[in-house]
Design a protein around this motif. Structure first.
Motif, short mmCIF file in Angstrom:
data_model
loop_
_atom_site.label_atom_id
_atom_site.label_comp_id
_atom_site.label_asym_id
_atom_site.label_seq_id
_atom_site.Cartn_x
_atom_site.Cartn_y
_atom_site.Cartn_z
N ILE A 160 -8.23 14.06 6.12
CA ILE A 160 -7.56 15.34 6.34
C ILE A 160 -7.13 15.42 7.80
O ILE A 160 -7.90 15.11 8.71
N VAL A 161 -5.89 15.84 8.00
CA VAL A 161 -5.38 16.09 9.35
C VAL A 161 -5.23 17.59 9.52
O VAL A 161 -4.47 18.23 8.78
N LYS A 176 0.84 -1.20 0.00
CA LYS A 176 0.00 0.00 0.00
C LYS A 176 0.88 1.24 0.00
O LYS A 176 1.86 1.33 0.74
N VAL A 177 0.55 2.22 -0.85
CA VAL A 177 1.29 3.48 -0.96
C VAL A 177 0.36 4.63 -0.61
O VAL A 177 -0.69 4.81 -1.25
N ILE A 178 0.72 5.41 0.40
CA ILE A 178 -0.09 6.53 0.85
C ILE A 178 0.74 7.82 0.76
O ILE A 178 1.79 7.93 1.39
N GLY A 179 0.29 8.76 -0.05
CA GLY A 179 0.95 10.06 -0.14
C GLY A 179 0.48 10.97 0.98
O GLY A 179 -0.69 10.96 1.36
N VAL A 180 1.39 11.75 1.53
CA VAL A 180 1.05 12.76 2.54
C VAL A 180 1.41 14.11 1.95
O VAL A 180 2.58 14.38 1.64
N ILE A 181 0.40 14.97 1.79
CA ILE A 181 0.61 16.23 1.08
C ILE A 181 0.06 17.40 1.89
O ILE A 181 -0.69 17.21 2.85
N SER A 193 3.43 8.19 -11.54
CA SER A 193 4.44 7.13 -11.65
C SER A 193 4.35 6.06 -10.57
O SER A 193 4.80 4.94 -10.78
N LEU A 194 3.78 6.40 -9.40
CA LEU A 194 3.70 5.44 -8.31
C LEU A 194 2.27 4.94 -8.16
O LEU A 194 1.31 5.68 -8.45
N PRO A 195 2.09 3.70 -7.71
CA PRO A 195 0.74 3.16 -7.53
C PRO A 195 0.11 3.66 -6.23
O PRO A 195 -0.06 2.91 -5.25
N VAL A 196 -0.23 4.94 -6.20
CA VAL A 196 -0.73 5.57 -4.98
C VAL A 196 -2.15 5.07 -4.69
O VAL A 196 -3.05 5.20 -5.51
N ASP A 197 -2.33 4.52 -3.50
CA ASP A 197 -3.64 4.02 -3.10
C ASP A 197 -4.51 5.11 -2.50
O ASP A 197 -5.74 4.98 -2.46
N GLY A 198 -3.90 6.17 -2.01
CA GLY A 198 -4.66 7.26 -1.42
C GLY A 198 -3.72 8.31 -0.86
O GLY A 198 -2.51 8.09 -0.77
N ILE A 199 -4.29 9.45 -0.47
CA ILE A 199 -3.47 10.52 0.10
C ILE A 199 -4.10 11.02 1.39
O ILE A 199 -5.31 10.92 1.60
N VAL A 200 -3.23 11.51 2.26
CA VAL A 200 -3.65 12.20 3.47
C VAL A 200 -3.23 13.65 3.32
O VAL A 200 -2.07 13.94 3.01
N ILE A 201 -4.18 14.56 3.51
CA ILE A 201 -3.90 15.99 3.36
C ILE A 201 -3.72 16.61 4.74
O ILE A 201 -4.54 16.40 5.64
#
Length: 272
Positions: free
Chosen positions: A202-203, A36-41, A165-173
């Motif tokens: 969202i955090v 699992k890949v999770i982006g944090v932005i 490019s990455l298999p991002v499953d979701g993001i946390v903002i």
């Protein structure tokens, strides 16, 4: 499409007018298995995005998960310092090995490759994107249950590279209470929607300060507007964290794994 500028390389939509081949995901390293890949932005800097990335990783590791962090903030890396990691990443012509924290979290950051960690990285967008792909394809991550990708603030080249490019499953903002920040958060939300990336939650960091003497909560940066933004875009998971000098101190001293962060349960539940 009527509003198409025919720049298919910067667009995530799969429409009939596309004149270039679809964006290809970077291949995962053959010795890696990232589930699992999770982006944090964040829409802008200074809201504690890297601190929240660190806390999410620590919380998942405490739950027994095999955790990794890709520090994709190439020009402003801070993940190694938060964990007290200063040794250099090892590797050869074929692959790189991530550095392990005290509790076994795997980390790869540009600061682990520089001769001096204070050396600036003065690179243009295409080179930054190439580094992200190398971090994914050339690093032997091994078995990882969840990888957090700590991204630079904004909606620029690196965010686009990660999404495409990455298999991002979701993001946390990650955001803070100011109305200006709220407006910029909506840009990040809209970019994720354009790229068909699910938003985990969202955090809202620094939502309030709890007085250590009387226990009263003070809204240093004003009233929260996160519920309105979340409701507008159908985002259910919301976490509000206080302004805590102890967290800043822990990250400054490389002791992120010693800090007991509370309040992230809604995000951790959504990650499941």
């Amino acid at each position: 499409m009527a509003d198409c500028n025919h720049d298919c390389g910067s667009c995530g939509k799969d429409c009939g007018d596309r004149t270039a081949p679809g964006i290809q995901k970077a291949p995962m390293n053959k010795y890696s298995n990232v589930k699992k890949v999770i982006g944090v932005i964040s829409g802008k800097g200074g809201v504690g995005k890297s601190s929240i990335t660190s806390m999410l990783a620590v919380a998942e590791a405490r739950r027994g998960k095999k955790v990794a962090i890709m520090d994709a903030d190439i020009t402003g890396p801070s993940i190694p310092k938060a964990f007290g990691v200063h040794e250099k990443a090892q590797g050869n012509d074929e692959a790189l090995l991530p550095v392990l924290t005290d509790d076994g979290i795997k980390i790869m950051s540009i600061n682990l490759l520089l001769e001096d960690e204070t050396d600036p990285v003065v690179w243009r967008g295409p080179i930054l994107g190439g580094v992200i792909n190398q971090f994914w394809s050339d690093v032997v991550w091994g078995d990882v249950d969840v990888m957090f990708v700590d991204m630079p603030p904004g909606t620029g080249d690196v965010a686009l590279t990660v999404y495409q490019s990455l298999p991002v499953d979701g993001i946390v903002i990650v955001t803070s209470p100011q109305q200006l920040v709220g407006m910029i958060v909506q840009k990040a939300v809209k970019m994720a929607n354009m790229m068909n990336i699910p938003i985990v939650g969202i955090v809202e960091n620094m939502a309030y300060f709890r007085c250590p003497d009387c226990g009263k909560e003070h809204k240093i940066f004003g009233d929260s507007h996160i519920e309105e933004i979340a409701a507008q875009y159908g985002i259910e998971a919301i976490a509000k964290l206080p302004l805590d000098p102890a967290l800043a101190k822990a990250c400054d001293e490389g002791a992120a794994e010693d800090y007991d962060c509370e309040g992230l349960d809604p995000i951790l539940t959504a990650l499941e």
